[in-house]
Scaffold this motif. Structure first.
Motif, PDB file in Angstrom:
ATOM      1  N   LEU A 111       0.829  -1.209   0.000  1.00  0.00           N
ATOM      2  CA  LEU A 111       0.000   0.000   0.000  1.00  0.00           C
ATOM      3  C   LEU A 111       0.864   1.260   0.000  1.00  0.00           C
ATOM      4  O   LEU A 111       0.571   2.227  -0.705  1.00  0.00           O
ATOM      5  N   SER A 112       1.933   1.268   0.779  1.00  0.00           N
ATOM      6  CA  SER A 112       2.736   2.486   0.913  1.00  0.00           C
ATOM      7  C   SER A 112       3.689   2.721  -0.252  1.00  0.00           C
ATOM      8  O   SER A 112       3.983   3.861  -0.582  1.00  0.00           O
ATOM      9  N   TRP A 113       4.206   1.680  -0.868  1.00  0.00           N
ATOM     10  CA  TRP A 113       5.198   1.833  -1.925  1.00  0.00           C
ATOM     11  C   TRP A 113       4.653   1.579  -3.322  1.00  0.00           C
ATOM     12  O   TRP A 113       5.316   1.864  -4.298  1.00  0.00           O
ATOM     13  N   GLY A 114       3.479   0.986  -3.441  1.00  0.00           N
ATOM     14  CA  GLY A 114       3.020   0.547  -4.757  1.00  0.00           C
ATOM     15  C   GLY A 114       3.860  -0.639  -5.199  1.00  0.00           C
ATOM     16  O   GLY A 114       4.340  -1.419  -4.380  1.00  0.00           O
ATOM     17  N   ARG A 115       4.063  -0.770  -6.511  1.00  0.00           N
ATOM     18  CA  ARG A 115       4.915  -1.851  -7.019  1.00  0.00           C
ATOM     19  C   ARG A 115       6.369  -1.406  -6.849  1.00  0.00           C
ATOM     20  O   ARG A 115       6.735  -0.295  -7.213  1.00  0.00           O
ATOM     21  N   TYR A 116       7.203  -2.277  -6.287  1.00  0.00           N
ATOM     22  CA  TYR A 116       8.580  -1.919  -5.975  1.00  0.00           C
ATOM     23  C   TYR A 116       9.540  -3.053  -6.273  1.00  0.00           C
ATOM     24  O   TYR A 116       9.147  -4.220  -6.393  1.00  0.00           O
ATOM     25  N   LEU A 117      10.805  -2.702  -6.387  1.00  0.00           N
ATOM     26  CA  LEU A 117      11.892  -3.666  -6.436  1.00  0.00           C
ATOM     27  C   LEU A 117      12.695  -3.455  -5.168  1.00  0.00           C
ATOM     28  O   LEU A 117      13.056  -2.317  -4.844  1.00  0.00           O
ATOM     29  N   TYR A 118      12.946  -4.526  -4.433  1.00  0.00           N
ATOM     30  CA  TYR A 118      13.707  -4.464  -3.187  1.00  0.00           C
ATOM     31  C   TYR A 118      15.028  -5.207  -3.366  1.00  0.00           C
ATOM     32  O   TYR A 118      15.040  -6.388  -3.747  1.00  0.00           O
ATOM     33  N   VAL A 119      16.120  -4.527  -3.094  1.00  0.00           N
ATOM     34  CA  VAL A 119      17.452  -5.134  -3.163  1.00  0.00           C
ATOM     35  C   VAL A 119      17.757  -5.727  -1.791  1.00  0.00           C
ATOM     36  O   VAL A 119      17.962  -4.997  -0.826  1.00  0.00           O
ATOM     37  N   ASP A 120      17.751  -7.042  -1.715  1.00  0.00           N
ATOM     38  CA  ASP A 120      18.047  -7.735  -0.459  1.00  0.00           C
ATOM     39  C   ASP A 120      19.546  -7.818  -0.214  1.00  0.00           C
ATOM     40  O   ASP A 120      19.994  -7.743   0.936  1.00  0.00           O
ATOM     41  N   ASP A 121      20.305  -8.016  -1.268  1.00  0.00           N
ATOM     42  CA  ASP A 121      21.742  -8.244  -1.140  1.00  0.00           C
ATOM     43  C   ASP A 121      22.461  -7.487  -2.255  1.00  0.00           C
ATOM     44  O   ASP A 121      22.069  -7.567  -3.414  1.00  0.00           O
ATOM     45  N   LEU A 122      23.506  -6.765  -1.892  1.00  0.00           N
ATOM     46  CA  LEU A 122      24.365  -6.104  -2.874  1.00  0.00           C
ATOM     47  C   LEU A 122      25.785  -6.213  -2.352  1.00  0.00           C
ATOM     48  O   LEU A 122      26.131  -5.619  -1.322  1.00  0.00           O
ATOM     49  N   VAL A 123      26.596  -7.025  -3.008  1.00  0.00           N
ATOM     50  CA  VAL A 123      27.957  -7.292  -2.524  1.00  0.00           C
ATOM     51  C   VAL A 123      28.961  -7.223  -3.669  1.00  0.00           C
ATOM     52  O   VAL A 123      28.651  -7.579  -4.804  1.00  0.00           O
ATOM     53  N   THR A 124      30.142  -6.736  -3.337  1.00  0.00           N
ATOM     54  CA  THR A 124      31.274  -6.716  -4.269  1.00  0.00           C
ATOM     55  C   THR A 124      32.471  -7.276  -3.530  1.00  0.00           C
ATOM     56  O   THR A 124      32.684  -6.967  -2.352  1.00  0.00           O
ATOM     57  N   LEU A 125      33.238  -8.104  -4.202  1.00  0.00           N
ATOM     58  CA  LEU A 125      34.458  -8.613  -3.571  1.00  0.00           C
ATOM     59  C   LEU A 125      35.315  -7.431  -3.125  1.00  0.00           C
ATOM     60  O   LEU A 125      35.460  -6.451  -3.866  1.00  0.00           O
ATOM     61  N   PRO A 126      35.889  -7.488  -1.924  1.00  0.00           N
ATOM     62  CA  PRO A 126      36.699  -6.365  -1.423  1.00  0.00           C
ATOM     63  C   PRO A 126      37.795  -5.932  -2.402  1.00  0.00           C
ATOM     64  O   PRO A 126      38.067  -4.745  -2.540  1.00  0.00           O
ATOM     65  N   THR A 127      38.385  -6.876  -3.098  1.00  0.00           N
ATOM     66  CA  THR A 127      39.461  -6.556  -4.040  1.00  0.00           C
ATOM     67  C   THR A 127      38.960  -5.885  -5.320  1.00  0.00           C
ATOM     68  O   THR A 127      39.768  -5.418  -6.125  1.00  0.00           O
ATOM     69  N   HIS A 128      37.646  -5.825  -5.507  1.00  0.00           N
ATOM     70  CA  HIS A 128      37.080  -5.251  -6.719  1.00  0.00           C
ATOM     71  C   HIS A 128      36.188  -4.039  -6.449  1.00  0.00           C
ATOM     72  O   HIS A 128      35.469  -3.578  -7.339  1.00  0.00           O
ATOM     73  N   ARG A 129      36.228  -3.516  -5.233  1.00  0.00           N
ATOM     74  CA  ARG A 129      35.426  -2.343  -4.901  1.00  0.00           C
ATOM     75  C   ARG A 129      36.015  -1.088  -5.535  1.00  0.00           C
ATOM     76  O   ARG A 129      37.186  -1.056  -5.904  1.00  0.00           O
ATOM     77  N   SER A 130      35.165  -0.086  -5.679  1.00  0.00           N
ATOM     78  CA  SER A 130      35.549   1.213  -6.273  1.00  0.00           C
ATOM     79  C   SER A 130      35.966   1.080  -7.733  1.00  0.00           C
ATOM     80  O   SER A 130      36.764   1.860  -8.237  1.00  0.00           O
ATOM     81  N   ARG A 131      35.397   0.098  -8.419  1.00  0.00           N
ATOM     82  CA  ARG A 131      35.649  -0.082  -9.852  1.00  0.00           C
ATOM     83  C   ARG A 131      34.371   0.088 -10.670  1.00  0.00           C
ATOM     84  O   ARG A 131      34.348  -0.238 -11.852  1.00  0.00           O
ATOM     85  N   GLY A 132      33.295   0.525 -10.006  1.00  0.00           N
ATOM     86  CA  GLY A 132      32.054   0.781 -10.724  1.00  0.00           C
ATOM     87  C   GLY A 132      31.079  -0.380 -10.788  1.00  0.00           C
ATOM     88  O   GLY A 132      30.004  -0.253 -11.378  1.00  0.00           O
ATOM     89  N   HIS A 133      31.414  -1.505 -10.173  1.00  0.00           N
ATOM     90  CA  HIS A 133      30.523  -2.670 -10.239  1.00  0.00           C
ATOM     91  C   HIS A 133      29.207  -2.436  -9.512  1.00  0.00           C
ATOM     92  O   HIS A 133      28.134  -2.755 -10.030  1.00  0.00           O
TER      93      HIS A 133
END
Length: 110
Positions: free
Chosen positions: A35-57
């Motif tokens: 009711l409050s959000w309407g149709r939505y997409l919920y991101v449960d998990d978002l992970v990047t390998l520590p060695t690959h962070r800050s590369r735009g993934h």
């Protein structure tokens, strides 16, 4: 793997980015309606390998998720993040997310 398979029964999906044929970042997500959000997409998990962070993934995955949500008639894109994840919060804010609520939970004991 068992938990992912179980979640897939309820619409959980995975998207990922790779480098040199190796997954380096992944997003687990689902669509819903409320009711409050309407149709939505919920991101449960978002992970990047520590060695690959800050590369735009992470940014690329969020951009893809936003396009996917629009394509599937979602009105909003949501995610949650622990208070302690200050670096993640700065990243989400740079990507256009706003902090709009506290999320509460209670562990239930049968």
């Amino acid at each position: 793997i068992a938990r992912v398979r179980s979640q897939q029964q309820y619409g959980y999906l995975l998207a990922y980015r790779q480098e040199m044929d190796m997954p380096v970042a992944a997003a687990g997500f689902r669509m819903g309606q409320s009711l409050s959000w309407g149709r939505y997409l919920y991101v449960d998990d978002l992970v990047t390998l520590p060695t690959h962070r800050s590369r735009g993934h992470g940014a690329a995955l969020l951009s893809w998720l936003e396009s996917f949500a629009v394509k599937h008639n979602c009105e909003q894109l949501h995610l949650g993040s622990g208070f302690q994840r200050k670096d993640a919060h700065r990243f989400y804010e740079r990507e256009g997310f706003k902090s709009v609520a506290y999320h509460f939970h209670k562990v239930l004991v049968p």
